[in-house]
Structures are given as C-alpha cells and as structure tokens.
Design a protein around this motif. Structure first.
Motif, mmCIF file in Angstrom:
data_model
loop_
_atom_site.group_PDB
_atom_site.id
_atom_site.type_symbol
_atom_site.label_atom_id
_atom_site.label_comp_id
_atom_site.label_asym_id
_atom_site.label_seq_id
_atom_site.Cartn_x
_atom_site.Cartn_y
_atom_site.Cartn_z
ATOM 1 N N THR A 131 1.066 -1.311 -0.594
ATOM 2 C CA THR A 131 0.259 0.410 -0.070
ATOM 3 C C THR A 131 0.882 1.109 0.288
ATOM 4 O OG1 THR A 131 0.278 -0.015 2.535
ATOM 5 C CG2 THR A 131 -1.770 -1.259 1.432
ATOM 6 N N VAL A 132 0.310 2.184 -0.693
ATOM 7 C CA VAL A 132 0.977 3.549 -1.279
ATOM 8 C C VAL A 132 0.221 4.736 -0.400
ATOM 9 C CG1 VAL A 132 2.589 5.059 -2.440
ATOM 10 C CG2 VAL A 132 2.742 3.071 -2.822
ATOM 11 N N ASN A 133 0.477 5.384 0.620
ATOM 12 C CA ASN A 133 -0.530 5.926 1.452
ATOM 13 C C ASN A 133 -1.763 5.362 1.590
ATOM 14 O OD1 ASN A 133 1.400 8.237 1.704
ATOM 15 N ND2 ASN A 133 1.006 8.728 -0.236
ATOM 16 N N ARG A 134 -2.348 4.237 2.169
ATOM 17 C CA ARG A 134 -3.171 3.339 2.584
ATOM 18 C C ARG A 134 -3.583 3.062 1.202
ATOM 19 N NH1 ARG A 134 -5.378 7.272 7.244
ATOM 20 N NH2 ARG A 134 -3.493 7.298 8.384
ATOM 21 N N ARG A 135 -3.662 3.482 0.155
ATOM 22 C CA ARG A 135 -4.159 2.440 -1.046
ATOM 23 C C ARG A 135 -3.340 1.415 -2.005
ATOM 24 N NH1 ARG A 135 -3.580 6.554 -5.066
ATOM 25 N NH2 ARG A 135 -3.861 4.528 -6.665
ATOM 26 N N GLN A 136 -3.570 0.635 -2.174
ATOM 27 C CA GLN A 136 -2.861 -0.823 -2.307
ATOM 28 C C GLN A 136 -2.494 -0.164 -3.954
ATOM 29 O OE1 GLN A 136 -5.196 -4.404 -2.160
ATOM 30 N NE2 GLN A 136 -4.094 -5.753 -3.465
ATOM 31 N N ILE B 47 5.646 6.343 -5.677
ATOM 32 C CA ILE B 47 5.606 6.892 -4.567
ATOM 33 C C ILE B 47 6.473 7.947 -4.547
ATOM 34 C CG2 ILE B 47 6.338 6.504 -1.824
ATOM 35 C CD1 ILE B 47 7.006 3.121 -3.025
ATOM 36 N N PRO B 48 5.611 9.062 -3.754
ATOM 37 C CA PRO B 48 6.220 11.008 -3.434
ATOM 38 C C PRO B 48 6.957 10.302 -2.401
ATOM 39 C CG PRO B 48 3.554 10.395 -2.431
ATOM 40 C CD PRO B 48 4.110 8.792 -3.271
ATOM 41 N N ALA B 49 7.949 11.682 -2.464
ATOM 42 C CA ALA B 49 9.365 11.497 -1.787
ATOM 43 C C ALA B 49 8.759 11.294 -0.146
ATOM 44 C CB ALA B 49 9.581 12.499 -1.748
ATOM 45 N N ASN B 50 7.256 12.082 -0.280
ATOM 46 C CA ASN B 50 7.256 11.526 1.610
ATOM 47 C C ASN B 50 6.030 10.779 1.539
ATOM 48 O OD1 ASN B 50 5.075 13.136 0.304
ATOM 49 N ND2 ASN B 50 4.514 14.941 1.789
ATOM 50 N N GLY B 51 6.201 9.787 1.269
ATOM 51 C CA GLY B 51 5.030 9.019 0.916
ATOM 52 C C GLY B 51 5.131 7.674 2.218
ATOM 53 N N ARG B 52 3.827 6.765 2.358
ATOM 54 C CA ARG B 52 3.712 5.858 3.096
ATOM 55 C C ARG B 52 4.086 4.444 2.802
ATOM 56 N NH1 ARG B 52 1.974 7.116 9.312
ATOM 57 N NH2 ARG B 52 3.144 9.034 9.420
#
Length: 74
Positions: free
Chosen positions: A47-52, A59-64
């Motif tokens: 997941t990237v920023n809570r999205r599968q 992925i953005p530079a400040n992503g999760r």
C-alpha cells in the motif's frame, strides 16, 4: 522521507519500521523493493498512502508504504 512498514516473514530482510531518504525524488514500488533487497515474489500486497498499489505505482518523496507478504487461510 518515505516511511516504510514491513510485516510478517519480510521482517527477515529488514527492521519492521524504517525511513528512507530519497532526497526529494519519487520511486516506483518495484524499485523500492529492489533497493530494500526484497524479492517481489515474496510480496503479497503493497500500500502507498493507504491505497493498495501495483509494482509500477510511483511513491511520492514523503509517502507511507506498507509491505505485506502473501496471505492465505480462511
């Protein structure tokens, strides 16, 4: 700074929680896994920023990013 959480058997590769400084750049999920030394065949869901996400997702530079192993059961 990309914040990364790794779950399940993938802990063998990394700490369960880490941060990666991409110096303001973006990176694809597949490239992140390579950089972390994780075989994509060992990954079930990312997941990237809570999205599968798929392996081509940027992925953005400040992503999760959360990385899960394949799951089974019922």
């Amino acid at each position: 700074m990309v914040k990364i959480r790794v779950y399940g058997a993938l802990w063998e590769h990394l700490e369960p929680s880490l941060e990666l400084d991409l110096e303001g750049h973006e990176i694809a999920v597949a490239d992140l896994l390579t950089r972390l030394g994780i075989d994509p065949a060992e990954v079930g869901i990312v997941t990237v920023n809570r999205r599968q996400s798929n392996m081509d997702e940027i992925i953005p530079a400040n992503g999760r990013v959360f990385i899960f192993p394949p799951m089974s059961g019922g």
